[in-house]
Design an enzyme around this catalytic site. Structure first.
Site, mmCIF file in Angstrom:
data_model
loop_
_atom_site.group_PDB
_atom_site.id
_atom_site.type_symbol
_atom_site.label_atom_id
_atom_site.label_comp_id
_atom_site.label_asym_id
_atom_site.label_seq_id
_atom_site.Cartn_x
_atom_site.Cartn_y
_atom_site.Cartn_z
ATOM 1 N N PRO A 275 28.543 -23.011 -58.891
ATOM 2 C CG PRO A 275 28.086 -25.154 -59.229
ATOM 3 C CD PRO A 275 27.376 -23.784 -59.319
ATOM 4 C CD GLU B 248 28.441 -10.207 -48.486
ATOM 5 O OE1 GLU B 248 28.424 -9.032 -48.856
ATOM 6 O OE2 GLU B 248 27.598 -11.072 -47.743
ATOM 7 C CB THR C 244 38.248 -12.201 -54.454
ATOM 8 O OG1 THR C 244 38.190 -11.579 -55.608
ATOM 9 C CG2 THR C 244 37.503 -13.643 -54.554
HETATM 10 C C1 LIG Z 1 32.014 -19.440 -46.740
HETATM 11 C C2 LIG Z 1 31.286 -18.828 -47.765
HETATM 12 C C3 LIG Z 1 30.232 -18.199 -47.854
HETATM 13 C C4 LIG Z 1 29.673 -17.621 -49.044
HETATM 14 N N1 LIG Z 1 28.339 -17.202 -48.953
HETATM 15 C C5 LIG Z 1 27.891 -16.802 -50.089
HETATM 16 C C6 LIG Z 1 26.461 -16.657 -50.150
HETATM 17 O O1 LIG Z 1 25.752 -16.590 -49.201
HETATM 18 N N2 LIG Z 1 25.957 -16.366 -51.650
HETATM 19 C C7 LIG Z 1 26.617 -16.325 -52.543
HETATM 20 O O2 LIG Z 1 26.094 -16.073 -53.741
HETATM 21 N N3 LIG Z 1 27.940 -16.593 -52.651
HETATM 22 C C8 LIG Z 1 28.308 -16.823 -51.412
HETATM 23 N N4 LIG Z 1 29.962 -17.074 -51.382
HETATM 24 C C9 LIG Z 1 30.602 -17.153 -52.672
HETATM 25 C C10 LIG Z 1 31.723 -16.345 -52.537
HETATM 26 O O3 LIG Z 1 30.973 -14.942 -52.783
HETATM 27 C C11 LIG Z 1 32.593 -16.489 -53.885
HETATM 28 O O4 LIG Z 1 33.473 -17.565 -53.365
HETATM 29 C C12 LIG Z 1 33.418 -15.478 -54.168
HETATM 30 O O5 LIG Z 1 32.705 -14.329 -54.804
HETATM 31 C C13 LIG Z 1 34.482 -15.942 -55.310
HETATM 32 O O6 LIG Z 1 34.019 -16.549 -56.181
HETATM 33 P P1 LIG Z 1 34.799 -18.049 -56.693
HETATM 34 O O7 LIG Z 1 35.001 -18.834 -55.259
HETATM 35 O O8 LIG Z 1 34.094 -18.805 -57.800
HETATM 36 O O9 LIG Z 1 36.114 -17.764 -56.846
HETATM 37 P P2 LIG Z 1 36.454 -17.427 -58.575
HETATM 38 O O10 LIG Z 1 35.544 -16.398 -59.001
HETATM 39 O O11 LIG Z 1 37.009 -18.839 -59.298
HETATM 40 O O12 LIG Z 1 38.024 -16.861 -58.078
HETATM 41 C C14 LIG Z 1 39.315 -17.585 -58.129
HETATM 42 C C15 LIG Z 1 40.433 -16.506 -57.937
HETATM 43 O O13 LIG Z 1 40.518 -15.870 -59.157
HETATM 44 C C16 LIG Z 1 40.429 -14.435 -58.844
HETATM 45 N N5 LIG Z 1 39.815 -13.892 -60.006
HETATM 46 C C17 LIG Z 1 38.601 -13.821 -60.609
HETATM 47 N N6 LIG Z 1 38.592 -13.030 -61.446
HETATM 48 C C18 LIG Z 1 39.542 -12.251 -61.447
HETATM 49 C C19 LIG Z 1 39.621 -10.889 -62.168
HETATM 50 N N7 LIG Z 1 38.999 -10.532 -63.013
HETATM 51 N N8 LIG Z 1 40.987 -10.347 -61.771
HETATM 52 C C20 LIG Z 1 42.028 -10.778 -60.752
HETATM 53 N N9 LIG Z 1 41.533 -12.031 -60.118
HETATM 54 C C21 LIG Z 1 40.372 -12.622 -60.312
HETATM 55 C C22 LIG Z 1 39.894 -14.265 -57.551
HETATM 56 O O14 LIG Z 1 40.082 -13.078 -56.751
HETATM 57 C C23 LIG Z 1 40.090 -15.520 -56.789
HETATM 58 O O15 LIG Z 1 41.401 -15.259 -56.082
HETATM 59 C C24 LIG Z 1 30.307 -17.630 -50.018
HETATM 60 C C25 LIG Z 1 31.720 -18.276 -50.110
HETATM 61 C C26 LIG Z 1 32.076 -18.766 -48.902
HETATM 62 C C27 LIG Z 1 33.455 -19.419 -49.076
#
Ligand SMILES: Cc1cc2nc3c(=O)[nH]c(=O)nc-3n(C[C@H](O)[C@H](O)[C@H](O)COP(=O)(O)OP(=O)(O)OC[C@H]3O[C@@H](n4cnc5c(N)ncnc54)[C@H](O)[C@@H]3O)c2cc1C
Length: 381
Positions: A128, A363, A365
């Site tokens: 989360p 996988e 962003t």
């Molecule tokens: C439909 C779906 C399926 C998924 N399946 C899987 C799965 O099977 N297994 C799994 O482990 N995960 C899975 N995920 C998770 C997915 O990999 C994450 O949502 C993704 O890595 C982004 O993490 P977050 O949502 O916590 O966003 P955050 O990390 O909170 O990021 C929020 C925003 O901040 C930006 N950001 C964060 N850090 C930086 C930085 N250093 N510099 C610039 N910008 C930054 C991000 O690019 C994004 O725009 C899935 C997600 C979805 C929506």
């Protein structure tokens, strides 16, 4: 540079294309509406050798390589991105177990994943509060006698409720930051593992996305995947391959959007001629085709480097970044070309827009891909 395809790649591509067009495309809209997990379709893909394309035949895989896998993903995603992502994660999990597992782990998991006996494999990395930054994970695993006991929460886990096996990452040495993370194989049904409600997503609705809770979830010591402390390294390596898969999915949905747009644009008349004869529409099609080909080449180049055992982390990130962003532009244009009809469920383009949207997020962003690319560029330039 020549991406073939060679005979084996061509055969895998043809199998995937036939299955996608005959079996998946006609029912994709129905699955999008119902959100039902494509269990039957996945089993059929197992029989066709599409669930472990890049895993050795002695482990039940097709042994056809990374390029064949990319080609197959493109075909499947053109018909249904929900099926593509479900099968894509299974392929990734089968590969990571084949690469890092013990003989016992490989022989237990890979054939079951490859055949579809296990409907899916799942990749339990995100939490989360830790998506882009997996080193911030809180799930922990403690060695108690001959068992590891896992406690924590995972978020967004594709197929987390239907997977036969989930690779779960957990902190094994709390003080050691990224180096204190290890990977475990947790089988479905293990006491203490529970899946939450399906996320109500914007697109890819027939793929399952669930949170997982691990509460005193005990697994044998032999469930450790790879060496203790190597978890993050294993995850990042698996994600490099996974990104080639996502880039290929994006290519698939772009191809479908372009095909639909050409078909519609030839039929639809405005101001006395087919809309494709208006230069504004023809130029959109030209841009869509150009981006599609660029994305396809980037994806295949990354896959080819992987297959040849060359470093491919940067290439995978570039392919994923470009293809997933191009898929946004392409599907958006496809909807625009369809005019008002594009905004309805009568045509598939609104689904393409929704299905493509998440490709710049999961996988890693687009921002994280840029970090990977920039770091590698500045290290090697
Ligand atoms: C439909 C779906 C399926 C998924 N399946 C899987 C799965 O099977 N297994 C799994 O482990 N995960 C899975 N995920 C998770 C997915 O990999 C994450 O949502 C993704 O890595 C982004 O993490 P977050 O949502 O916590 O966003 P955050 O990390 O909170 O990021 C929020 C925003 O901040 C930006 N950001 C964060 N850090 C930086 C930085 N250093 N510099 C610039 N910008 C930054 C991000 O690019 C994004 O725009 C899935 C997600 C979805 C929506």
């Amino acid at each position: 540079m020549d991406f073939g395809p060679d005979d084996v790649q061509e055969a895998v591509q043809a199998t995937a294309r036939a299955f996608a067009r005959e079996r998946l495309a006609p029912t994709a809209r129905e699955r999008d509406r119902s959100g039902a997990f494509p269990a039957e379709e996945i089993r059929e893909m197992g029989k066709l050798g599409l669930l472990a394309v890049n895993v050795a035949p002695e482990l039940g895989g097709s042994g056809a390589g990374a390029v064949a896998y990319a080609l197959a993903m493109m075909e499947i995603a053109a018909a249904d991105c929900s099926v593509a992502v479900s099968a894509g994660v299974s392929n990734m999990v089968a590969e990571v177990i084949a690469a890092y597992g013990t003989e016992e782990q490989r022989l237990r998991c890979c054939p079951r994943l490859a055949s579809g006996e296990w409907l899916a494999g799942a990749f339990g990395l995100s939490e989360p509060q830790a998506g882009s930054d997996p080193a911030a994970m809180r799930t922990r695993a403690e060695l108690c006698g001959d068992r590891w006991v896992l406690n924590g929460e995972k978020q967004w886990i594709t197929s987390g409720d239907v997977a036969g096996v989930i690779v779960v990452w957990a902190r094994t040495d709390p003080g050691a930051s990224g180096k204190g993370i290890s990977a475990f194989l947790v089988e479905q049904g293990t006491p203490g593992l529970a899946a939450g409600r399906h996320e109500a997503k914007m697109g890819q609705k027939a793929s399952s996305t669930v949170p997982l809770v691990l509460e005193d979830c005990a697994v044998p010591a032999s469930a450790l995947l790879g060496r203790r402390g190597d978890g993050l390294k294993i995850a990042l390596a698996a994600l490099d391959g996974g990104r080639v898969g996502i880039a290929s999915q994006a290519v698939g949905v772009m191809a479908a959007a372009l095909e639909a747009s050409v078909r519609y644009g030839r039929d639809r008349k405005a101001f006395g001629k087919a809309i494709v004869e208006h230069q504004a529409i023809a130029f959109m099609l030209a841009d869509m085709k150009t981006e599609l080909e660029a994305a396809r080449w980037l994806a295949l180049r990354a896959a080819q480097r992987k297959e040849r055992g060359l470093p491919f982390s940067r290439e995978a990130a570039m392919a994923k970044l470009f293809a997933s962003e191009a898929a946004q532009r392409t599907t958006y244009k496809a909807l625009q070309i369809h005019g008002g009809y594009g905004y309805t469920e009568e045509f598939p383009v609104e689904r393409y827009v929704r299905d493509a949207r998440v490709q710049t997020i999961y996988e890693g962003t687009s921002e994280i891909q840029r970090l990977v690319i920039a770091r590698d560029l500045l290290r090697t330039a």
